[in-house]
Write a protein that holds these residues in place. Sequence first.
Motif, short mmCIF file in Angstrom:
data_model
loop_
_atom_site.label_atom_id
_atom_site.label_comp_id
_atom_site.label_asym_id
_atom_site.label_seq_id
_atom_site.Cartn_x
_atom_site.Cartn_y
_atom_site.Cartn_z
N ARG A 15 0.87 -1.18 0.00
CA ARG A 15 0.00 0.00 0.00
C ARG A 15 0.91 1.22 0.00
NH1 ARG A 15 -5.34 0.08 -0.62
NH2 ARG A 15 -5.70 1.50 1.08
N ARG A 17 1.15 5.61 -0.38
CA ARG A 17 0.41 6.87 -0.27
C ARG A 17 0.17 7.45 -1.65
NH1 ARG A 17 -1.06 9.91 3.78
NH2 ARG A 17 -1.50 12.10 3.38
N ASP A 18 -1.04 7.96 -1.87
CA ASP A 18 -1.43 8.56 -3.15
C ASP A 18 -2.24 9.81 -2.82
OD1 ASP A 18 -2.56 9.32 -5.57
OD2 ASP A 18 -2.94 7.25 -6.22
N SER A 20 -3.63 11.85 -4.59
CA SER A 20 -4.80 12.10 -5.44
C SER A 20 -6.07 11.46 -4.86
CB SER A 20 -4.57 11.59 -6.87
OG SER A 20 -4.57 10.17 -6.90
N ILE A 21 -5.90 10.66 -3.82
CA ILE A 21 -7.04 9.99 -3.18
C ILE A 21 -7.47 10.82 -1.97
CG2 ILE A 21 -7.82 7.91 -1.96
CD1 ILE A 21 -5.72 6.35 -3.61
N ASN A 25 -7.84 7.66 4.28
CA ASN A 25 -6.94 6.56 3.94
C ASN A 25 -6.44 6.73 2.50
OD1 ASN A 25 -5.53 4.19 3.95
ND2 ASN A 25 -7.31 2.86 3.98
N PRO A 26 -5.56 7.75 2.27
CA PRO A 26 -5.13 8.04 0.90
C PRO A 26 -4.02 7.10 0.40
CG PRO A 26 -4.10 9.56 2.42
CD PRO A 26 -5.01 8.67 3.23
N PHE A 27 -4.33 5.83 0.35
CA PHE A 27 -3.37 4.82 -0.10
C PHE A 27 -3.99 3.99 -1.21
CE2 PHE A 27 -1.92 5.97 4.06
CZ PHE A 27 -0.55 5.85 4.02
N ARG A 28 -3.14 3.44 -2.06
CA ARG A 28 -3.60 2.54 -3.11
C ARG A 28 -2.70 1.31 -3.12
NH1 ARG A 28 0.34 3.08 -6.88
NH2 ARG A 28 1.33 5.11 -7.00
N TRP A 29 -3.22 0.23 -3.69
CA TRP A 29 -2.44 -0.99 -3.83
C TRP A 29 -1.39 -0.80 -4.92
CZ3 TRP A 29 -2.47 -4.52 -0.26
CH2 TRP A 29 -3.62 -4.70 0.51
N GLU A 30 -0.19 -1.32 -4.68
CA GLU A 30 0.86 -1.32 -5.69
C GLU A 30 1.67 -2.60 -5.53
OE1 GLU A 30 3.16 2.30 -6.85
OE2 GLU A 30 4.83 1.14 -6.02
#
Length: 182
Positions: A15, A17-18, A20-21, A25-30
């Motif tokens: 996960r 930090r992004d 743009s979210i 919880n400004p995280f995305r899967w990577e």
Amino acid sequence: MKTGAKLPDVTFHTRVRDDSIDGPNPFRWEDKTTADYFAGKRVILFSLPGAFTPTCSTYQLPGFENNYEAFKAKGIDEIYCMSVNDSFVMNKWATDQGLKNVKVIPDGSGEFTRKMGMLVDKANLGFGMRSWRYAAIINDGVVEAWFEEPGLMDNCPEDPYGVSSPENLMKHLEEAQQPEMA
């Protein structure tokens, strides 16, 4: 023991930090691969039984974090801490520890740890399957030096610590730089 071995090819679900979210919880899967972490770099990888556990949180992780610049001066590009914990736990632990230098790698399913031969059952502590404590110097995805705590076994009644300590790895790097005596 594992010196000279090539690291297993594994995909880690992380996960990140992004900004743009929106929201709390400004995280995305990577997904990141073994090559993403280790290719073309000389790194220290240390693996431990669990985030937030006493030895890991008090000695091992802070020791590598606090000596990051000294390791860089010895030719280390990155320092990675791995545990059989998911990305949510590893990210929270990194925040809790105030990490600025050491990067965490979540091996949530234990696939990398299993392929390294270091997955052990720690049911005696209520943990389930976890990593045995070890450290390695990895050069472009190949184990240059291996530091495994003694007593590798399931449900070990002890939690040995010393061989994989930052102090021991620094000693190894310093000795490797010493000119040979004729």
